[in-house]
Design an enzyme around this catalytic site. Structure first.
Site, PDB file in Angstrom:
ATOM      1  N   LYS A 138       0.836  -1.425   0.003  1.00  0.00           N
ATOM      2  CA  LYS A 138       0.026  -0.238   0.020  1.00  0.00           C
ATOM      3  C   LYS A 138       0.796   1.276   0.005  1.00  0.00           C
ATOM      4  O   LYS A 138       1.977   1.374   0.518  1.00  0.00           O
ATOM      5  CB  LYS A 138      -0.790   0.169   1.338  1.00  0.00           C
ATOM      6  CG  LYS A 138      -0.154  -0.040   2.528  1.00  0.00           C
ATOM      7  CD  LYS A 138       0.122   1.491   3.105  1.00  0.00           C
ATOM      8  CE  LYS A 138       0.674   1.227   4.466  1.00  0.00           C
ATOM      9  NZ  LYS A 138       1.595   2.495   4.950  1.00  0.00           N
ATOM     10  N   ASP A 156      -2.343  -1.063  10.584  1.00  0.00           N
ATOM     11  CA  ASP A 156      -2.851  -1.009   9.050  1.00  0.00           C
ATOM     12  C   ASP A 156      -3.406  -2.459   8.385  1.00  0.00           C
ATOM     13  O   ASP A 156      -3.849  -2.515   7.118  1.00  0.00           O
ATOM     14  CB  ASP A 156      -1.373  -0.884   8.462  1.00  0.00           C
ATOM     15  CG  ASP A 156      -0.848   0.330   8.420  1.00  0.00           C
ATOM     16  OD1 ASP A 156      -1.648   1.416   9.029  1.00  0.00           O
ATOM     17  OD2 ASP A 156       0.325   0.545   7.991  1.00  0.00           O
TER      18      ASP A 156
HETATM   19  O1  C5P Z   1      -0.822  -0.773  15.331  1.00  0.00           O
HETATM   20  P1  C5P Z   1       0.724  -1.175  15.032  1.00  0.00           P
HETATM   21  O2  C5P Z   1       1.332  -2.259  15.771  1.00  0.00           O
HETATM   22  O3  C5P Z   1       1.158  -1.066  13.501  1.00  0.00           O
HETATM   23  O4  C5P Z   1       1.372   0.441  15.696  1.00  0.00           O
HETATM   24  C1  C5P Z   1       2.802   0.254  15.698  1.00  0.00           C
HETATM   25  C2  C5P Z   1       3.180   1.448  16.616  1.00  0.00           C
HETATM   26  O5  C5P Z   1       3.092   2.566  16.143  1.00  0.00           O
HETATM   27  C3  C5P Z   1       2.213   1.531  17.998  1.00  0.00           C
HETATM   28  O6  C5P Z   1       2.687   0.822  18.800  1.00  0.00           O
HETATM   29  C4  C5P Z   1       2.368   3.143  18.321  1.00  0.00           C
HETATM   30  O7  C5P Z   1       3.417   3.173  18.932  1.00  0.00           O
HETATM   31  C5  C5P Z   1       2.488   3.572  16.825  1.00  0.00           C
HETATM   32  N1  C5P Z   1       0.867   3.972  16.174  1.00  0.00           N
HETATM   33  C6  C5P Z   1       0.607   5.058  16.847  1.00  0.00           C
HETATM   34  N2  C5P Z   1      -0.708   5.503  16.216  1.00  0.00           N
HETATM   35  C7  C5P Z   1      -1.350   4.895  15.294  1.00  0.00           C
HETATM   36  C8  C5P Z   1      -0.665   3.793  14.814  1.00  0.00           C
HETATM   37  C9  C5P Z   1       0.506   3.366  15.173  1.00  0.00           C
HETATM   38  O8  C5P Z   1       1.009   5.753  17.496  1.00  0.00           O
HETATM   39  N3  C5P Z   1      -2.531   5.579  14.772  1.00  0.00           N
END
Ligand code: C5P
Length: 321
Positions: free
Chosen positions: A28, A152
């Site tokens: 993406k 994502d």
């Molecule tokens: O959700 P995911 O595991 O992909 O996110 C990785 C890290 O990115 C989270 O632990 C967080 O620190 C940050 N994040 C965030 N806000 C979002 C998505 C991700 O702060 N909307």
């Protein structure tokens, strides 16, 4: 094509005890990405436009119902804590199904680059296994499982062009875009998503969106409406991570300028980086630009619409597209 046919619950495989399929796992881009504020739950509130592109990994799956679950993965590169296995465990537990599942993952999407490769692989498992087990999962449940694997992941249950709110996992369809040629440039710089968010230094607020009258929201809203009629190169597309990530990795702004010089409009970073992408008017212009980068860093691609995304999925599961 009816909207219902884009539902993950509509995928089913023929009933045989041992099934083998090869499914696509597309990358993406974030055509635009705005980070509003940090939320009390630690995530950031964002607004983004996702777009699937033809750059893809391939996942071969061999599935057989068994008394005990056994999951094996062989991957073309070493990845710690591969989301494929975690996604398969999550899904089989949810279905209360025990099975032998063997995955062979051929990675083509650069990792840690903001292209969603790991998230896409996780979603591919969530789409394929219910079809292989012939146990469809209602979409709201599948989205919840996807969200538990990463912000994502839910997008890849749908593909195409989508608007994402909140953590990035609340999704709404946007109109399919034409097959725009796009050049992805990835230099192998690995950016940690969590670190990139930290570098933004956003304050915590309880607000649902942002302080009243936010110019960020007004601009984002306007471009989401314009997406249907305007050419993308006329829209004020932006990625809020660029400033912070470009300040750390000084070679990235120079690469973005190079893409622009070669005719890309716009040229932006995707997600929290470090991959950049440039949109071109014609495939020939895009290929000429690709030839000006080291071949291992340039990934020629094009937009993949939701219709095409689903046609590819149906084909790979032996269904009429
Ligand atoms: O959700 P995911 O595991 O992909 O996110 C990785 C890290 O990115 C989270 O632990 C967080 O620190 C940050 N994040 C965030 N806000 C979002 C998505 C991700 O702060 N909307």
């Amino acid at each position: 094509m009816a909207a219902a046919s884009y539902s993950p619950a509509s995928l089913l495989c023929p009933s045989t005890s041992r099934v083998q399929v090869i499914v696509p796992s597309f990358a993406k881009l974030n055509l635009d990405l705005r980070v509003l504020h940090k939320r009390p739950d630690g995530y950031h509130e964002l607004r983004t436009i996702f777009q699937t592109i033809s750059l893809k990994d391939t996942l071969a799956i061999e599935f057989e119902l068994k008394k005990r679950t056994q999951i094996e993965l062989s991957c073309s590169i070493q990845i710690d804590d591969n989301l494929v296995v975690r996604s398969a465990k999550t899904l089989l537990d949810h279905l209360k199904v025990t099975a032998s599942v063997r995955f062979v993952l051929d990675k083509k999407i650069p990792i840690g680059a903001g292209l969603g490769g790991g998230s896409s692989n996780a979603a591919a498992v969530l789409l394929a296994l219910p079809a292989l087990a012939r146990k469809p999962v209602p979409p709201p449940e599948l989205v919840r499982l996807a969200e538990s694997l990463g912000s994502d992941v839910p997008f890849f249950l749908y593909g195409g062009t989508a608007l994402a709110l909140g953590r990035g996992s609340e999704l709404y369809p946007l109109p399919d875009q034409p097959r725009r040629p796009v050049l992805v440039v990835s230099t192998g710089i690995h950016v940690s998503t969590a670190e990139a968010y930290k570098a933004l230094g956003r304050n915590v607020t309880n607000a649902l969106t942002s302080p009243a009258g936010s110019p960020i929201l007004r601009e984002f809203q306007t471009l989401a409406w314009d997406l249907d009629g305007s050419s993308l190169n006329r829209l004020p597309l932006r990625n809020d991570f660029e400033e912070a990530v470009f300040a750390i990795h000084k070679e990235l702004p120079a690469l973005a300028r190079k893409l622009r010089r070669l005719g890309a409009k716009p040229a932006l970073m995707t997600g929290s980086g470090s991959a950049l992408f440039g949109l071109f008017q014609t495939p020939a212009e895009m290929r000429t630009a690709a030839s000006k980068f080291p071949s291992g860093n340039a990934f020629p691609a094009r937009f993949v619409s939701r219709r095409e995304y689903w046609a590819a999925w149906r084909r790979s599961l032996g269904q009429p597209a």
